[in-house]
Design an enzyme around this catalytic site. Structure first.
Site: not given
Lengths: 266, 464
Positions: B37-38, B157, B33-35, B40-41
């Site tokens: 710099t941190y 941040d 569901v997310g991608r 993948h989620v």
């Protein structure tokens, strides 16, 4: 995180019971006498201290690394991971957590090699045997065994506050600070909250400097018994040091220490 | 030296057997569901069915323990607050040296929520939300940040994408502050903070003192970012939107971003910010800027253009959050006591106040999305170029509100694509591909529902 020691993992998970420590060490203490066991930890505390100083780390980082080291072996036998590998691994992890900045792998290994060769040749005749990949593998095991509890509270900050409250005395602070450093060679960081350790160290410093602050201590509203227990640990350390010559004894102790075993040969 | 002797074989085998693997415990394949710099989620469920909750599994970018991974684990391990994301567990995958973090799943975030409102505005379909929603969101953000600040943790941040909101479930409509990867303890900095990460705060949410080279992060820097988020919730426009070519730079000074701030806020008077003279980049500021260019700019005017009345309590609080002088900026604690929160509608624990949640659920990303997105990025950059030309033509017409505003709006859309990496989303692509000319028109004509105080209230009185 300094605002909240009481809710911290340090307070909730890592103030251990004296009986627990004895039980966990049963295996190692079947091979080593209690004072021998302590001497090995004194030695590795010095290794961590020297590595940290060579890497120009702050005392806070060095102290955190030492606590990681002691926490790991509070739950595991000395034979599980070679302490000569775990010591720099603790430094490596602590420097990241305390945000000193990441120490480059090559710098860490080079420093280990130099420190073992130049400062601890009386203990190790061979050169430092580990490389970056060993440290990185070890780091995962360390983090697992710490249960990801990486924030460690140290006695330095409460000590500063206490001395300030006493009416800042430079000499007293310097001595008490050094005693806090020495306390890392005992089990107090596994057993007592850091503010109590600070008070215990300050009390010893007062005795040594013959400063009478009895009434001030009396007003502190702390468990005097605990403070005395802490003081006893540290005074016992001083007693041990009086008759102990590390340079002569440590090789023998390291030889006797339980060691990791390889996979069984088939 | 063989590794067999550094570690006991029996110990290694024993811990290996006891170690629980993330893939054994959770189903998450194909559920990205997310991608960003941190890393993948993924949205995951327990394989054993012991509960049917959704979880968020974050696979940290890269291998091993980076400093930011260490900090994130170290801090989240200690932090417990209803408005701060809760780290349930850490998985270390020894074979590929990946680090996984397990959290409760948050269905929404302010980035998507604001985007939804913008898209709705473009399609002339107003969104129905409870009239106290922005207030509830702000209150909970402040509550979470107050907890962090009182534990000597700075976020550093804060931006809409890092403010999560829980979907249906026991914590419905609750704010969760996330992405503490850069957070750090600041009560005894071992190193000046500016040395550690070249760039920390996304420029739009960066406080002016950071842009002027402040060496140390402070609580006030987080507060500025909260002010920016509050303004964005009220207007659905990033208040200090600014075109940026390079996100990573080691130079804190950023001319365009400062220009944008002064265009909204006006140029700071010396009496308003006495210590501005002490800022490392103050000489550059004097060299690059003429305060006469900003005489007609003020937050009152900016917000008034966006239908936020200068005598409203919301505006008064916003003004205190967005004070240029960090020493005068309000604290999270003071902000929570502000009359804005004592005025009806009162903030609610469920920011949706029991009303239906109008926002879509997170969509799964496929691996193609990334390519699509980079195509889209290229396209967007081209669009930006065109807009930049427009901008330069219009730069001398600062008093012309319409021009200025349409200009901002364009940039918003374009910029959002580029900075959207963490929450990239297939549905975004379509919305972003609406021809610019059309978007422009619609932004002129239609104000969003929940940012338009008067209109909004009337509507909600009718509908709820």
């Amino acid at each position: 995180m300094s605002g909240n020691f009481w809710q911290s993992s340090h307070h909730q998970q890592w103030l251990l019971d004296k009986q627990d420590l004895i039980r966990e060490r049963q295996h190692d203490l079947s091979i080593l006498a209690e004072d021998e066991y302590q001497k090995i930890f004194i030695f590795f505390a010095s290794v961590i201290q020297t590595l940290g100083e060579q890497l120009k780390l702050r005392q806070q980082v060095i102290a955190t690394a030492t606590v990681y080291f002691k926490r790991f072996y509070a739950r595991n036998s000395l034979k599980t991971i070679d302490p000569l590998l775990l010591a720099p691994t603790c430094i490596f992890l602590a420097s990241k957590v305390e945000e000193f900045g990441v120490i480059s792998n090559s710098r860490l290994i080079t420093t280990c090699q130099n420190v073992i060769k130049n400062k601890f040749s009386y203990a190790y005749t061979q050169e430092f045997p580990y490389r970056t990949n060993h440290i990185l593998e070890c780091e995962f095991y360390l983090l697992e065994n710490l249960d990801c509890c990486l924030i460690v509270y140290q006695p330095y900050r409460p000590l500063l506050q206490l001395v300030q409250d006493l009416g800042h005395e430079e000499q007293l602070l310097t001595l008490a600070w050094r005693i806090v450093n020495d306390s890392l060679r005992t089990d107090v960081c596994l057993l007592y909250p850091p503010y109590q350790i600070a008070i215990g160290c300050l009390q010893i410093a007062c005795v040594i400097l013959q400063k009478d602050h009895k009434s001030w201590f009396a007003e502190l509203n702390v468990d005097i018994e605990k403070i005395q227990e802490i003081a006893r640990y540290i005074i016992n350390l001083f007693e041990l040091w009086k008759t102990y010559d590390e340079k002569k004894e440590i090789q023998g102790l390291l030889g006797k220490m339980p060691k990791p075993k390889a996979a069984p040969q088939r | 030296m063989s590794t067999a002797y550094m570690m006991d074989y029996e110990f290694k085998m024993k811990t290996q057997n006891e170690r629980v693997k993330v893939e054994d415990l959770f189903d998450y394949e194909g559920c990205k569901v997310g991608r960003g710099t941190y890393g993948h989620v993924y949205k995951g469920r327990r394989k054993d069915g012991s509960d049917s909750k959704d979880y968020a599994l974050k696979q940290i970018e890269g291998t091993g323990l980076s400093m930011s991974a260490c900090r994130e684990i170290a801090l989240l391990r200690e932090l417990k607050h209803p408005n701060v994301i809760n780290l349930i567990r850490v998985f270390l995958s020894h074979n590929d040296r990946k680090v996984w973090l397990l959290f409760d799943f948050a269905e929404h975030d302010l980035w998507h929520i604001i985007k939804f409102h913008r898209a709705a505005k473009a399609n002339k379909k107003p969104v129905l939300v409870p009239k106290g929603m922005v207030k509830s969101l702000l209150y909970q953000i402040l509550d979470g940040i107050h907890y962090l600040h009182s534990n000597w943790v700075l976020h550093r941040d804060l931006k809409p994408a890092n403010i999560l909101v829980m979907g249906e479930g026991p914590e419905r409509g609750r704010v969760k502050i996330a992405d503490m990867g850069f957070a750090r303890l600041f009560n005894a900095p071992l190193k000046p903070l500016a040395d550690l990460d070249p760039v920390v705060v996304t420029f739009w949410y960066r406080a002016p003192e950071l842009l002027l080279g402040a060496r140390h992060y402070t609580k006030a820097i987080d507060i500025w970012a909260i002010g920016c988020i509050f303004a964005e919730l009220l207007t659905s426009e990033p208040i200090f939107h600014c075109r940026q070519e390079d996100i990573k730079t080691s130079n804190p000074y950023h001319h365009d971003q400062l220009d944008r701030i002064f265009n909204v806020m006006g140029f700071p008077h010396e009496k308003d910010w006495e210590d501005i003279k002490k800022m490392p980049e103050h000489p550059t500021l004097l060299k690059d800027f003429k305060k006469n260019n900003y005489v007609n700019c003020s937050l009152v005017k900016y917000m008034d253009r966006h239908k936020i009345k200068p005598d409203s309590k919301a505006f008064h609080l916003l003004q205190k959050l967005l004070l240029m002088d960090p020493n005068k900026r309000i604290t999270s604690e003071q902000a929570m006591q502000d009359p804005y929160f004592q005025e009806e509608p009162l903030p609610t624990q469920d920011v949706f106040a029991g009303c239906p949640i109008p926002y879509p659920k997170r969509e799964f990303l496929t691996d193609d999305d990334q390519e699509e997105k980079s195509d889209n990025k290229r396209q967007t950059q081209q669009q930006q170029q065109t807009q930049n030309n427009q901008q330069s033509q219009q730069q001398n017409q600062q008093n012309n509100q319409n021009n200025q505003q349409s200009n901002q709006d364009n940039h918003n859309t374009a910029k959002r694509v580029r900075l959207s990496a963490p929450q990239g989303h297939p549905s975004q692509v379509n919305q972003q591909q609406i021809p610019i000319s059309q978007q422009q028109q619609e932004f002129h004509h239609q104000q969003m529902m929940y940012n338009n105080g008067q209109q909004q209230q009337q509507n909600f009185q009718q509908r709820f």
